[in-house]
Design a protein around this motif. Structure first.
Motif, short mmCIF file in Angstrom:
data_model
loop_
_atom_site.label_atom_id
_atom_site.label_comp_id
_atom_site.label_asym_id
_atom_site.label_seq_id
_atom_site.Cartn_x
_atom_site.Cartn_y
_atom_site.Cartn_z
N THR A 51 49.19 49.08 48.06
CA THR A 51 48.52 49.70 49.04
C THR A 51 47.56 50.97 48.08
O THR A 51 46.47 51.14 48.11
CB THR A 51 49.52 50.60 50.19
N VAL A 52 48.42 51.73 47.23
CA VAL A 52 47.99 52.60 46.36
C VAL A 52 46.79 52.17 45.48
O VAL A 52 45.86 52.89 45.27
CB VAL A 52 48.90 53.56 45.72
N ASN A 53 47.17 50.89 45.01
CA ASN A 53 46.13 50.57 43.92
C ASN A 53 44.83 49.99 44.69
O ASN A 53 43.80 50.43 44.29
CB ASN A 53 46.81 49.16 43.44
N VAL A 54 44.93 49.44 46.06
CA VAL A 54 43.89 49.32 46.65
C VAL A 54 43.00 50.55 47.06
O VAL A 54 41.75 50.61 46.99
CB VAL A 54 44.22 48.45 47.99
N ILE A 55 43.66 51.40 47.48
CA ILE A 55 42.86 52.70 47.68
C ILE A 55 42.02 53.30 46.43
O ILE A 55 40.84 53.39 46.76
CB ILE A 55 44.04 53.78 48.28
N ASP A 56 42.79 53.40 45.49
CA ASP A 56 42.01 53.83 44.34
C ASP A 56 41.09 53.02 43.83
O ASP A 56 39.88 53.59 43.45
CB ASP A 56 43.10 53.88 43.25
N ARG A 57 41.08 51.71 43.74
CA ARG A 57 39.94 50.89 43.32
C ARG A 57 38.85 50.86 44.35
O ARG A 57 37.77 50.62 43.99
CB ARG A 57 40.46 49.49 43.20
N PHE A 58 39.27 51.07 45.61
CA PHE A 58 38.25 51.23 46.73
C PHE A 58 37.39 52.44 46.53
O PHE A 58 36.13 52.78 46.28
CB PHE A 58 38.65 51.11 48.16
N LEU A 59 38.08 53.51 46.42
CA LEU A 59 37.72 54.87 46.24
C LEU A 59 36.60 55.12 44.88
O LEU A 59 35.82 55.87 44.88
CB LEU A 59 38.40 55.91 46.17
N GLU A 60 37.04 54.35 44.00
CA GLU A 60 36.30 54.25 42.73
C GLU A 60 34.84 53.94 42.80
O GLU A 60 33.90 54.06 42.18
CB GLU A 60 37.00 53.50 41.93
N LYS A 61 34.80 52.84 43.90
CA LYS A 61 33.56 52.27 44.06
C LYS A 61 32.65 52.65 45.19
O LYS A 61 31.35 52.36 45.50
CB LYS A 61 33.94 50.71 44.23
#
Length: 259
Positions: A51-61
């Motif tokens: 969940t946290v990984n998905v959040i960070d990868r999405f917010l990066e883009k």
């Protein structure tokens, strides 16, 4: 191979500078809340880390307005559940847990946006993957496992820990937990061989974890501390921090013999 896979799961540790309406503190509040939601739904450990990984990868883009940050969070949790869990919370439950801030339609639309932005890539190595391997190398009992995960989950809330690769965080968590339990620096040759990190390489990250541990029960973001203060999680948060690691000068000792 692992290096290539980790690179795909890592984000620019300065990605928040491209966001206009949110910041690292808001990210911390979101993740602290999601840790409580994850606990309430009794989900698997790997679901939280994904969940946290998905959040960070999405917010990066994607630039996200403040009012939609929680929507990103609950949708990332939904996606992680679909990938990891056998029984997935229904969307209506997520609407309720977010106090009806968003509709079912908004969550489903965000789900499409996140998947398209990440090109449907949900198969990434999170710290959880490495943690299980390193705990085996350390011949961990239940106490070491719980204290290690406590250290690792404390890092989820901390934006600055994006500077470290998943494997580095996992190894440092086990190292820090061993130091807290045994009250001395401990990193065996077996652990070094399996993790490919020396004690010296882990020391800086480990000291940060000790600092997080010391402050875990104070302030407003205490979700991890409360979770690991329960009997279900072995009261792992109540173990004394390895404060001696902050006071020691120099570097970590060479690895001892095999466990």
């Amino acid at each position: 191979m692992w290096g290539f896979m980790q690179a795909k799961s890592c984000v620019n540790p300065d990605y928040m500078s491209s966001q206009q309406d949110i910041n690292a503190k808001m990210r911390a509040i979101l993740i602290d809340w999601l840790i409580e939601v994850h606990y309430k739904f009794e989900l698997m450990d790997e679901t939280l880390f994904l969940t946290v990984n998905v959040i960070d990868r999405f917010l990066e883009k994607e630039v996200v307005p403040r009012k939609k940050l929680q929507l990103v969070g609950i949708t990332a949790l939904l996606l992680a559940c679909k990938y990891e869990e056998v029984s997935v919370p229904v969307v209506e439950d997520l609407v309720l847990i977010s106090d009806r801030a968003y509709t079912k339609g908004q969550i489903l639309e965000m789900e499409k946006l996140i998947l398209n932005t990440l090109q449907f890539n949900m198969s990434v190595p999170t710290p959880y993957v490495f943690m299980k391997r390193f705990l085996k190398a350390a011949d961990a009992d239940k106490q070491l496992e719980l204290v290690s995960f406590f250290m690792l989950e404390l890092c989820l809330v901390e934006y600055q820990m994006l500077n470290y690769r998943p494997s580095h965080l996992a190894a440092a968590a086990v190292y820090t937990a061993q130091c807290a339990i045994n009250r001395c620096q401990q990193w065996t040759k077996v652990c070094e061989s399996h993790s490919r990190y020396t004690g010296d390489q882990l020391l800086e990250c480990s000291r940060m974890m000790v600092d997080f541990h010391q402050k875990a029960g104070t302030g407003k973001l205490t979700g991890v501390h409360r979770k690991y203060s329960t009997y279900k999680f072995g009261c792992a948060a109540k173990i004394l921090p390895a404060q001696f690691m902050l006071e020691l000068g120099g570097t970590a000792p060479p690895p001892s013999g095999a466990i």
